[in-house]
Design an enzyme around this catalytic site. Structure first.
Site, short mmCIF file in Angstrom:
data_model
loop_
_atom_site.label_atom_id
_atom_site.label_comp_id
_atom_site.label_asym_id
_atom_site.label_seq_id
_atom_site.Cartn_x
_atom_site.Cartn_y
_atom_site.Cartn_z
N ILE A 131 0.85 -1.18 0.00
CA ILE A 131 0.00 0.00 0.00
C ILE A 131 0.89 1.23 0.00
CG2 ILE A 131 -0.31 -0.08 2.53
CD1 ILE A 131 -3.18 1.11 1.91
N SER A 140 2.30 11.02 8.16
CA SER A 140 1.08 10.79 8.94
C SER A 140 -0.08 11.64 8.45
CB SER A 140 1.37 11.09 10.42
OG SER A 140 2.31 10.18 10.95
N GLU A 252 -4.93 -1.83 11.44
CA GLU A 252 -3.49 -1.66 11.17
C GLU A 252 -2.74 -1.33 12.45
OE1 GLU A 252 -0.41 1.18 8.62
OE2 GLU A 252 -2.55 1.19 8.13
N GLN A 289 20.69 -8.78 42.32
CA GLN A 289 19.40 -8.14 42.59
C GLN A 289 18.98 -7.19 41.48
OE1 GLN A 289 18.77 -4.98 45.69
NE2 GLN A 289 17.63 -6.60 46.73
N GLN A 346 20.71 -4.41 27.60
CA GLN A 346 21.70 -4.01 28.60
C GLN A 346 22.18 -5.21 29.40
OE1 GLN A 346 22.91 -0.98 28.77
NE2 GLN A 346 24.15 -1.13 30.63
#
Length: 387
Positions: A131, A140, A252, A289, A346
């Protein structure tokens, strides 16, 4: 089983859906193993015969009615395909755009002749679709497009250029967003299909060099006095294009959320496995931790997202998903996708920066999710209108 342990909603837990999910996974294991996908990334395009294989396996036109060559399924089958593309790391294969964006335009708005002419060949992979919305000066803001389609006798003459077009190097059936009345604003826009094989004046530009999504043939397209018959206008009336686009955009945008969710789940699965195996200072990284807290936060946010996406899928299946809620899913999940993939990368340390590791590729590929389908800033504007 997903690392999120979110119970599947009843509509996704039916036996035939589970059987289909298994079949799709096995198809990608056979036809898109890691070394094949790596070749696609290197060539910046998925092999054309992948489309034929997908058609033979019944994976094209999943939600298209059987009378037009489709599988006769519904949006749940499209969700399964999108999830498996993400979870199996099948980069670049634009089947979800073909299946869940372009084909529905023809199903919903095409004439009977158009459905019979295009959909069966799309279901076999003979026709690969794209498309063409975005232009060098219009993204946009779809009302800002400059491409024109002038009616001359029993033909439309199309002039203009498009960019960032998914499947652009491969597609031979392109839905072009064009101005049939340049002075008509939203009511001057129409959708016109171009069968590119042998179309004079149609040119493919560059296969664009992108930050990520290397396997996807995202391209420039040029239309220089391209002539197509008037019966290639989607539907029967000019000026309906903008409204056709708006009515299909919720699906979409939900597609993007579904794809983002699949990436999130894969990122967490790979990262949890890695930190359990990788050691530093004499113990597994999972035993620190900080690692536990990071992954606890990621799993919590991902669980919330999964529940929301499942809710949106359920709403859509019932025809109740509104544009604002779809925009929420698109922007929020794609933002979260980028955040979680970054945090997972990370934890891989230096290996996370190596392209040979899936997490590095996911990091690059995820960035576009916040841009295409309408930028996340546009999503927020759409949501704000409901306040």
């Amino acid at each position: 089983m997903s690392v999120l342990n979110v119970e599947k909603p009843a509509f996704m837990a039916e036996e035939d859906i589970a059987i289909f999910e298994d079949a799709v996974g096995k198809f990608f294991d056979e036809h898109a193993p890691e070394e094949t996908v790596a070749k696609w990334r290197k060539s910046h395009c998925v092999d054309r015969d992948m489309w034929t294989k997908a058609g033979e396996a019944g994976l094209l036109g999943l939600s298209t009615p059987e009378q037009y060559g489709g599988a006769g399924g519904d949006y749940r089958h499209e969700v399964v395909l999108m999830e498996q593309l993400g979870k199996k790391g099948v980069d670049g294969f634009g089947a979800s755009l073909h299946n869940a964006i372009v084909m529905p335009y023809i199903v919903h708005y095409g004439t009977e002749e158009q459905k019979q002419r295009w959909l069966p060949r799309m279901a076999t992979g003979e026709l690969v679709s794209a498309i063409a919305m975005t232009e060098p000066g219009a993204g946009s803001d779809l009302q800002g497009i400059k491409t024109t389609a002038k009616k001359v006798g029993n033909q439309y003459v199309i002039n203009g250029s498009k960019t960032f077009i998914t499947n652009g190097q491969t597609a031979n059936l392109i839905c072009v967003v064009a101005k049939t009345d340049p002075t008509g604003g939203a009511r001057g826009t129409s959708l016109i299909f171009v069968e590119t094989d042998g179309a004079e004046g149609f040119e493919r530009g560059r296969n664009l060099d992108k930050l990520g999504q290397e396997a996807q043939d995202t391209s420039e397209l040029f239309f220089n006095e391209v002539k197509v018959p008037t019966e290639n206008l989607l539907g029967t009336d000019e000026g309906q294009g903008f409204f056709q686009l708006m009515s299909q955009l919720p699906q979409e945008r939900l597609n993007i959320a579904v794809q983002g969710m699949a990436t999130i789940e894969r990122a967490l699965e790979l990262t949890i496995a890695y930190v359990k195996d990788r050691k530093a200072f004499g113990k597994a990284i999972i035993d620190f931790q900080n690692t536990q807290f990071v992954l606890a936060e990621c799993k919590t946010e991902a669980t919330v997202a999964k529940v929301f996406v499942n809710h949106c899928i359920g709403q859509h299946l019932e025809g109740k998903l509104d544009a604002a809620t779809a925009s929420m899913a698109k922007y929020w999940v794609s933002d979260l996708e980028n955040k979680i993939v970054d945090r997972c990368l990370q934890l891989f340390g230096g290996y996370g920066f190596m392209n040979e590791y899936p997490i590095a590729r996911m990091y690059k590929d995820s960035r576009i999710q916040r841009i295409y389908g309408g930028t996340n800033e546009i999503m927020k504007l759409l949501i704000a209108r409901t306040l």
